[in-house]
Design a protein around this motif. Structure first.
Motif, short mmCIF file in Angstrom:
data_model
loop_
_atom_site.label_atom_id
_atom_site.label_comp_id
_atom_site.label_asym_id
_atom_site.label_seq_id
_atom_site.Cartn_x
_atom_site.Cartn_y
_atom_site.Cartn_z
N GLU A 70 -9.67 9.23 -0.49
CA GLU A 70 -8.56 8.12 -0.73
C GLU A 70 -7.65 8.62 -1.92
O GLU A 70 -8.14 9.21 -2.91
CB GLU A 70 -9.23 6.90 -1.14
N ASP B 164 -6.26 -0.08 -6.57
CA ASP B 164 -7.49 -0.04 -5.82
C ASP B 164 -8.38 0.79 -6.67
O ASP B 164 -9.19 1.53 -6.20
CB ASP B 164 -7.08 0.90 -4.52
N LEU C 220 -7.26 -2.97 3.45
CA LEU C 220 -6.60 -1.36 3.26
C LEU C 220 -6.51 -0.90 4.88
O LEU C 220 -7.38 -1.32 5.76
CB LEU C 220 -7.53 -0.60 2.47
N SER D 12 -5.58 6.75 3.02
CA SER D 12 -6.83 6.35 3.11
C SER D 12 -7.31 6.81 4.51
O SER D 12 -6.94 6.54 5.46
CB SER D 12 -6.53 4.78 3.35
N GLN E 293 1.00 -1.41 -0.16
CA GLN E 293 0.12 0.11 0.10
C GLN E 293 0.96 1.32 -0.03
O GLN E 293 0.38 2.35 0.42
CB GLN E 293 -0.79 -0.05 1.22
N LYS F 29 -12.02 0.76 -8.51
CA LYS F 29 -13.31 -0.13 -8.44
C LYS F 29 -13.92 -0.50 -9.59
O LYS F 29 -14.25 0.23 -10.41
CB LYS F 29 -14.30 0.73 -7.62
N ARG G 172 -11.85 -4.97 -6.66
CA ARG G 172 -10.86 -3.69 -6.13
C ARG G 172 -9.46 -4.17 -5.60
O ARG G 172 -9.31 -5.39 -5.66
CB ARG G 172 -11.60 -2.78 -5.36
N TYR G 173 -8.99 -3.42 -4.72
CA TYR G 173 -7.66 -3.84 -3.86
C TYR G 173 -8.36 -5.17 -3.00
O TYR G 173 -9.17 -5.01 -2.50
CB TYR G 173 -7.29 -2.84 -3.03
N PRO G 174 -7.19 -5.95 -2.84
CA PRO G 174 -5.95 -6.16 -3.35
C PRO G 174 -5.89 -6.89 -4.82
O PRO G 174 -4.76 -6.84 -5.23
CB PRO G 174 -5.42 -6.90 -2.37
N ARG H 72 -4.73 7.34 -4.63
CA ARG H 72 -3.92 6.06 -4.97
C ARG H 72 -2.83 6.31 -5.90
O ARG H 72 -3.45 6.80 -7.17
CB ARG H 72 -4.82 4.89 -5.48
N THR I 7 -10.87 -5.43 2.43
CA THR I 7 -9.97 -5.17 1.31
C THR I 7 -8.69 -5.26 2.21
O THR I 7 -7.69 -5.43 1.27
CB THR I 7 -10.22 -3.59 0.92
#
Length: 560
Positions: A173, A213, A52, A33, A28, A215, A206-208, A175, A50
């Motif tokens: 968030e 990440d 996260l 986040s 990550q 969607k 989505r993640y992972p 990324r 997730t």
């Protein structure tokens, strides 16, 4: 050719759909986040779905209040349980540290949940720095996404009140993406529909699964589903997840194009569409899958054949305006192809115009240092200090050349703001400052010489503080060239170094010094008159010789 049905991309899918649960845990690094409104004591936590790691937003914003949606709302993602709302001020901004020149996916998530009991969905604007991102109308809980390349190491995401409702946010968030993906010649990319993948698993990817990440939402295309259990690799900059690429669709009528259409918010919008392909069917030796990719009638890639079990992305390099705000997307089989078109996923963006340059970074840094030095908590001091002009910070004025030139701060009025301590050196970094008003505060210490060295500064108001000491000579030199300095109401300040007393550096006002001089002269006159009245005659005493200001005498040598 007979007519064919278009597939509408604007299918609504709620953010709380069943999602694709996965096990792997990619890195990550660089992720930001924030669970907005999360109490700091509950931060950080790991999202069980997730993996996260989310943190409270408390350290990233100076304003707002914590809220929670109603008890009847259920959440798949923990970060939608809390929210932050902003009843005070017009613009409230998150301050984030990023890497300059990095392409970021920025996602703001909203879950209103009738937290205020009014049952009225908020409407407000989102800004990235000084520029308008999107007008938010939360008629349902949703996310907003933009892909933006940072211009500096700091980034502000701002919620701007535009009507009677109160802005709110659930999650923020960031990324980092690869810089060789999602690039345009004009500006940032605003996601206009959810990323559509053509599987039928019934949930988000989505993640992972997706290392960035993103969607991905499954859509029911009402066409022929194509799937594989084999791994699909992705060596291009977009790194489409294997879980997305293992499914696809082809038209039911193999003789017809595979078509989609989408709507933009405005007729003038320009779009970038990203088509993701991978050949996931086993082809016979004499099979050929080849098709043209068209965006609103224009071929953006001719005679394309997907690569076997390898993801590849095709898109229009130049943003394109669609007719009447509706874009046709078509995959048209070529004459030499005996197989219909196939596609795995689509992303569609409008290209945004971000016209405003941010305020000069040295001015911004100086203002932040001034703010921290004096602990100033002014609600409007959020976001960019000068732009947009209608939202500029209170108590300052800026100079504007044009939208693409960074504005400069030329006037700062901090009178009656309760300032304490010395005059901070941060002021000297406002190199275009013309007027500085620090009057009616509790500033102490000497008047710093650097103020006289600021070439643009022509008016300095230091009235009614508790400043001390002599004014450096440079101020007198600058006064000759037009500097206007006022220090009225500072009882322990004087015009020059002549008011120093010994090495203790004690000072008085010139008017006090003048009064003291008059008193001394009067006292000396009185003493002279008194001593003159009492002075003895010369009888029995030789010539008197004054000595050390005392009225005594010495007899001359040889006198009787």
């Amino acid at each position: 050719m007979g007519c064919h049905c278009k597939l509408l991309l604007a299918v609504s899918v709620g953010i709380f759909a069943i999602i694709h649960i996965v096990q792997a845990q990619p890195d990550q690094q660089g992720f930001i986040s924030l669970d907005c409104g999360l109490p700091p004591g509950e931060s950080p936590y790991t999202d069980p779905v997730t993996g996260l790691t989310f943190s409270s937003d408390a350290e990233f914003i100076r304003s707002g209040k914590r809220g929670e949606p109603g008890d009847t709302v259920t959440y798949i993602y923990r970060q939608y349980k809390d929210l932050r709302y902003f009843p005070d001020g017009i613009r409230n901004c998150y301050n984030l540290t990023v890497n300059k020149g990095t392409n970021y996916l920025i996602r703001a998530g909203f879950s209103y949940g009738n937290y205020d009991g009014l049952n009225v969905y908020p409407k407000f604007d989102l800004h990235v720095g000084p520029n308008m991102w999107i007008a938010v109308d939360l008629d349902n809980d949703d996310d907003r996404e933009i892909i933006y390349m940072s211009k500096s190491n700091s980034l502000q995401i701002c919620l701007v009140k535009t009507g009677s409702t109160i802005p709110m946010i659930s999650t923020l968030e960031l990324r980092p993406l690869r810089n060789d993906s999602y690039t345009t010649q004009l500006g940032p990319l605003n996601l206009i529909y959810r990323r559509a993948y053509t599987g039928n698993s019934g949930g988000f990817i989505r993640y992972p699964d997706d290392v960035f990440d993103r969607k991905w939402v499954p859509y029911n295309w009402f066409e022929t589903n194509v799937n594989t259990t084999l791994n699909v690799t992705s060596s291009n900059p977009f790194v489409v997840p294997d879980a997305v690429s293992r499914s696809g669709i082809s038209p039911k009528n193999v003789t017809l194009p595979l078509g989609f259409y989408m709507f933009t918010n405005h007729d003038s919008d320009k779009v970038n569409v990203y088509f993701h392909f991978a050949e996931i069917q086993t082809l016979n030796a004499n099979d050929t899958r080849e098709f043209d990719i068209l965006l609103d009638g224009d071929i953006i890639h001719k005679a394309y054949s997907p690569k076997v079990l390898q993801s590849e992305t095709k898109y229009n390099i130049s943003p394109q305006k669609c007719g009447f705000g509706s874009c046709d997307l078509d995959l048209v089989r070529t004459q030499r192809s005996n197989l219909p078109p196939l596609i795995n996923a689509i992303e569609a963006f409008t290209v945004l115009d971000f016209p405003y340059a941010e305020t000069n970074p040295d001015d911004v840094a100086a203002m932040k240092n001034i703010q921290e030095s004096y602990g100033l908590n002014i609600i409007s001091w959020q976001g960019d200090p000068c732009v947009p002009e209608l939202l500029k910070w209170e108590d300052l004025k800026c100079s504007y050349t044009n939208k693409s030139t960074p504005p400069r701060i030329i006037s700062l009025d901090l009178s009656s703001h309760g300032l304490k301590g010395v005059i901070t050196h941060a002021f000297q970094n406002l190199t275009e400052l013309q007027k500085l008003d620090l009057s009616n505060n509790s500033l102490t210490g000497e008047v710093p010489e650097f103020l006289a060295s600021m070439k643009s500064l022509s008016i300095i108001n230091l009235n009614w503080n508790d400043l001390t000491g002599p004014l450096p000579k440079t101020f007198h030199d600058r006064e000759k060239s037009g500097l206007k300095l006022t220090v009225q109401g500072n009882s322990r300040i004087c015009a020059d170094a002549s008011c120093k007393v010994n090495n203790n550096q004690k000072y008085v006002l010139p008017v006090v010094a003048s009064a003291a001089s008059v008193l001394i002269i009067i006292a000396m006159v009185i003493l002279i008159l008194v001593f003159k009245k009492k002075r003895p005659t010369q009888v029995g005493c030789g010539q008197l010789i004054p000595h050390l200001q005392f009225n005594t005498c010495y007899q001359k040598v040889g006198s009787p």
